[in-house]
Design a protein around this motif. Sequence first.
Motif, PDB file in Angstrom:
ATOM      1  N   ILE A 160       0.838  -1.202   0.000  1.00  0.00           N
ATOM      2  CA  ILE A 160       0.000   0.000   0.000  1.00  0.00           C
ATOM      3  C   ILE A 160       0.869   1.246   0.000  1.00  0.00           C
ATOM      4  O   ILE A 160       0.595   2.222  -0.708  1.00  0.00           O
ATOM      5  CB  ILE A 160      -0.933  -0.006   1.214  1.00  0.00           C
ATOM      6  N   ALA A 161       1.946   1.218   0.776  1.00  0.00           N
ATOM      7  CA  ALA A 161       2.813   2.395   0.904  1.00  0.00           C
ATOM      8  C   ALA A 161       3.460   2.767  -0.425  1.00  0.00           C
ATOM      9  O   ALA A 161       3.817   3.939  -0.638  1.00  0.00           O
ATOM     10  CB  ALA A 161       3.892   2.144   1.959  1.00  0.00           C
ATOM     11  N   GLU A 162       3.594   1.815  -1.331  1.00  0.00           N
ATOM     12  CA  GLU A 162       4.225   2.096  -2.620  1.00  0.00           C
ATOM     13  C   GLU A 162       3.450   3.127  -3.431  1.00  0.00           C
ATOM     14  O   GLU A 162       4.032   3.827  -4.261  1.00  0.00           O
ATOM     15  CB  GLU A 162       4.366   0.795  -3.423  1.00  0.00           C
ATOM     16  N   ARG A 163       2.136   3.248  -3.201  1.00  0.00           N
ATOM     17  CA  ARG A 163       1.371   4.252  -3.952  1.00  0.00           C
ATOM     18  C   ARG A 163       1.750   5.662  -3.513  1.00  0.00           C
ATOM     19  O   ARG A 163       1.584   6.613  -4.272  1.00  0.00           O
ATOM     20  CB  ARG A 163      -0.125   4.028  -3.773  1.00  0.00           C
ATOM     21  N   TYR A 164       2.247   5.814  -2.296  1.00  0.00           N
ATOM     22  CA  TYR A 164       2.678   7.119  -1.795  1.00  0.00           C
ATOM     23  C   TYR A 164       4.167   7.349  -2.005  1.00  0.00           C
ATOM     24  O   TYR A 164       4.631   8.491  -1.982  1.00  0.00           O
ATOM     25  CB  TYR A 164       2.350   7.251  -0.298  1.00  0.00           C
ATOM     26  N   ALA A 165       4.918   6.264  -2.186  1.00  0.00           N
ATOM     27  CA  ALA A 165       6.364   6.366  -2.417  1.00  0.00           C
ATOM     28  C   ALA A 165       6.729   5.355  -3.493  1.00  0.00           C
ATOM     29  O   ALA A 165       7.341   4.314  -3.225  1.00  0.00           O
ATOM     30  CB  ALA A 165       7.132   6.086  -1.120  1.00  0.00           C
ATOM     31  N   PRO A 166       6.341   5.630  -4.757  1.00  0.00           N
ATOM     32  CA  PRO A 166       6.498   4.625  -5.824  1.00  0.00           C
ATOM     33  C   PRO A 166       7.934   4.237  -6.128  1.00  0.00           C
ATOM     34  O   PRO A 166       8.171   3.166  -6.683  1.00  0.00           O
ATOM     35  CB  PRO A 166       5.840   5.305  -7.029  1.00  0.00           C
ATOM     36  N   ASP A 167       8.888   5.076  -5.778  1.00  0.00           N
ATOM     37  CA  ASP A 167      10.286   4.770  -6.076  1.00  0.00           C
ATOM     38  C   ASP A 167      10.993   4.052  -4.933  1.00  0.00           C
ATOM     39  O   ASP A 167      12.180   3.717  -5.053  1.00  0.00           O
ATOM     40  CB  ASP A 167      11.044   6.063  -6.405  1.00  0.00           C
ATOM     41  N   ALA A 168      10.290   3.817  -3.834  1.00  0.00           N
ATOM     42  CA  ALA A 168      10.918   3.201  -2.660  1.00  0.00           C
ATOM     43  C   ALA A 168      10.834   1.683  -2.734  1.00  0.00           C
ATOM     44  O   ALA A 168       9.851   1.122  -3.231  1.00  0.00           O
ATOM     45  CB  ALA A 168      10.243   3.695  -1.386  1.00  0.00           C
ATOM     46  N   SER A 169      11.846   1.036  -2.225  1.00  0.00           N
ATOM     47  CA  SER A 169      11.845  -0.424  -2.148  1.00  0.00           C
ATOM     48  C   SER A 169      11.177  -0.856  -0.851  1.00  0.00           C
ATOM     49  O   SER A 169      11.015  -0.066   0.090  1.00  0.00           O
ATOM     50  CB  SER A 169      13.281  -0.956  -2.176  1.00  0.00           C
ATOM     51  N   ALA A 170      10.808  -2.135  -0.784  1.00  0.00           N
ATOM     52  CA  ALA A 170      10.227  -2.665   0.447  1.00  0.00           C
ATOM     53  C   ALA A 170      11.220  -2.551   1.608  1.00  0.00           C
ATOM     54  O   ALA A 170      10.826  -2.296   2.746  1.00  0.00           O
ATOM     55  CB  ALA A 170       9.811  -4.124   0.242  1.00  0.00           C
ATOM     56  N   ALA A 171      12.493  -2.710   1.304  1.00  0.00           N
ATOM     57  CA  ALA A 171      13.509  -2.603   2.355  1.00  0.00           C
ATOM     58  C   ALA A 171      13.570  -1.189   2.926  1.00  0.00           C
ATOM     59  O   ALA A 171      13.707  -0.995   4.137  1.00  0.00           O
ATOM     60  CB  ALA A 171      14.871  -3.014   1.803  1.00  0.00           C
ATOM     61  N   GLU A 172      13.468  -0.196   2.034  1.00  0.00           N
ATOM     62  CA  GLU A 172      13.496   1.199   2.504  1.00  0.00           C
ATOM     63  C   GLU A 172      12.261   1.526   3.339  1.00  0.00           C
ATOM     64  O   GLU A 172      12.347   2.238   4.353  1.00  0.00           O
ATOM     65  CB  GLU A 172      13.585   2.145   1.311  1.00  0.00           C
ATOM     66  N   LEU A 173      11.106   1.004   2.935  1.00  0.00           N
ATOM     67  CA  LEU A 173       9.891   1.224   3.712  1.00  0.00           C
ATOM     68  C   LEU A 173       9.976   0.513   5.058  1.00  0.00           C
ATOM     69  O   LEU A 173       9.507   1.037   6.081  1.00  0.00           O
ATOM     70  CB  LEU A 173       8.679   0.734   2.918  1.00  0.00           C
ATOM     71  N   ALA A 174      10.573  -0.681   5.067  1.00  0.00           N
ATOM     72  CA  ALA A 174      10.760  -1.401   6.330  1.00  0.00           C
ATOM     73  C   ALA A 174      11.666  -0.618   7.269  1.00  0.00           C
ATOM     74  O   ALA A 174      11.415  -0.531   8.481  1.00  0.00           O
ATOM     75  CB  ALA A 174      11.338  -2.784   6.056  1.00  0.00           C
ATOM     76  N   GLU A 175      12.721  -0.028   6.718  1.00  0.00           N
ATOM     77  CA  GLU A 175      13.620   0.789   7.545  1.00  0.00           C
ATOM     78  C   GLU A 175      12.880   1.990   8.129  1.00  0.00           C
ATOM     79  O   GLU A 175      13.104   2.376   9.280  1.00  0.00           O
ATOM     80  CB  GLU A 175      14.813   1.256   6.705  1.00  0.00           C
ATOM     81  N   ALA A 176      11.992   2.577   7.335  1.00  0.00           N
ATOM     82  CA  ALA A 176      11.230   3.731   7.817  1.00  0.00           C
ATOM     83  C   ALA A 176      10.330   3.338   8.980  1.00  0.00           C
ATOM     84  O   ALA A 176      10.268   4.047   9.999  1.00  0.00           O
ATOM     85  CB  ALA A 176      10.401   4.316   6.678  1.00  0.00           C
ATOM     86  N   LEU A 177       9.626   2.218   8.846  1.00  0.00           N
ATOM     87  CA  LEU A 177       8.773   1.763   9.944  1.00  0.00           C
ATOM     88  C   LEU A 177       9.604   1.381  11.155  1.00  0.00           C
ATOM     89  O   LEU A 177       9.238   1.689  12.301  1.00  0.00           O
ATOM     90  CB  LEU A 177       7.922   0.582   9.483  1.00  0.00           C
ATOM     91  N   ASP A 178      10.744   0.737  10.928  1.00  0.00           N
ATOM     92  CA  ASP A 178      11.624   0.363  12.042  1.00  0.00           C
ATOM     93  C   ASP A 178      12.096   1.594  12.805  1.00  0.00           C
ATOM     94  O   ASP A 178      12.175   1.579  14.046  1.00  0.00           O
ATOM     95  CB  ASP A 178      12.831  -0.419  11.531  1.00  0.00           C
TER      96      ASP A 178
END
Length: 434
Positions: free
Chosen positions: A258-276
């Motif tokens: 879901i988060a990819e629609r708000y940050a289409p250029d981000a990888s799952a790893a980068e989003l995981a780091e953000a949540l962490d």
Amino acid sequence: MDDTAHRTAPYDPQAEARWVPEPDKRPGRTAFQRDRARVLHSAALRRLAGTTQVVAPMRADFSRTRLTHSLECAQVGRELGAALGCDPDLVEAGCLAHDIGHPPFGHTGEEALDQAAAACGGFEGNAQSLRILTRLEPKRFAPLDEAPARLAPWPGRSVGLNLSRAALDAATKYPWTRGGHPTDPDSTKYGVYADDLPVFRWLRTGAPEGRKCFEATVMDWSDDVAYSTHDVEDGLQAGHIDPAALRSADERAELFKIAERYAPDASAAELAEALDRLQRQEWWPRTYDGSARARAGLKDLTSQLIGRFCLAAEQATRARYGPGPLTRYAAELVVPAEVRLECAVLKAVAVRYVMQRDEQAQLRTRQRIVIAELAEALTRTAPYGLDPVFAALYEEAEDDRAALRAVVDQIATLTDASAFALHARLVEKAWPNA
């Protein structure tokens, strides 16, 4: 914050000009103080108390509405703007006005109205905001003897709140027409309808094409900050979000899709780091049981997130542009990439656990039907069913497109409750328990 000193930020007479010149009624007030007051006292802003933010207003005792969201956005924007040298009243006026065109039922209503308005150019809440501010909200009228070329399409027309050029610009999140996004021609976001281009061209005098003014970039980020943090707060308090679920690998994978629609250029790893990063903070909730202590912790969570996101933007912008006042087109707000990813993850949390609940999906289906049937009924029976303001616009319409636009304007000014009520009266199909 005492922002009095920031009111001397440099704005030239062109920024303070109004489409229809008018004298000051009380000496000592700035042009932007007048702008803020006009938006704050408008009926269009009050209407947002009855329109959906995330949960429909009638479905929770203390749910946020478009009005409370606008007030929260305005508080965030005023302080961030003042810290960067903007006139705080100007930024607050832009924040208060930024959602003033959103129709009943939030983005669901926006999508349904866009379909209903296809024959007259479509519907977009941001373009409707400009239309309300410059045409539909009755406050000032052009002189009857004004030259038509100056105030198209006719002398004596309503010019809405007649805000200053800078205030209208500060409220314009997407300064282009439909399909005119400077980098994404497929974007559905735009800020002006074709028949509102005269005032749009006026307010954008001297502006770089397709570029938001600095105050609008502050408004835009304040909007993201306000709804991403408060929607999560509401979801936790309502019991829809379980903090423990955000540590589950399966749940996180769905969340990052879901988060990819708000940050289409981000990888799952980068989003995981953000949540962490967020989960490592001492103020991040590990559980929530509804107790007074837990509620206090929830309020602290919101305050910490807003402070984190705004301070990061302030520091990054200052690092690029230096210490002086930043206004109009002298700068663009700089938001660090990692902070944008944290914000994107929070938006995804609200979408997955609040907006995607089964009961919300069912309600949205009903709302889309109500909008579609209202548009059909009003188009068929107009001017019957239209308020006097919109009935007059309908009868003055020079073609079918303008007539349909008057119908769409009427529907867009309804609250959630009044949309259901008008639907029940005109279509004779009331939804029970709506």
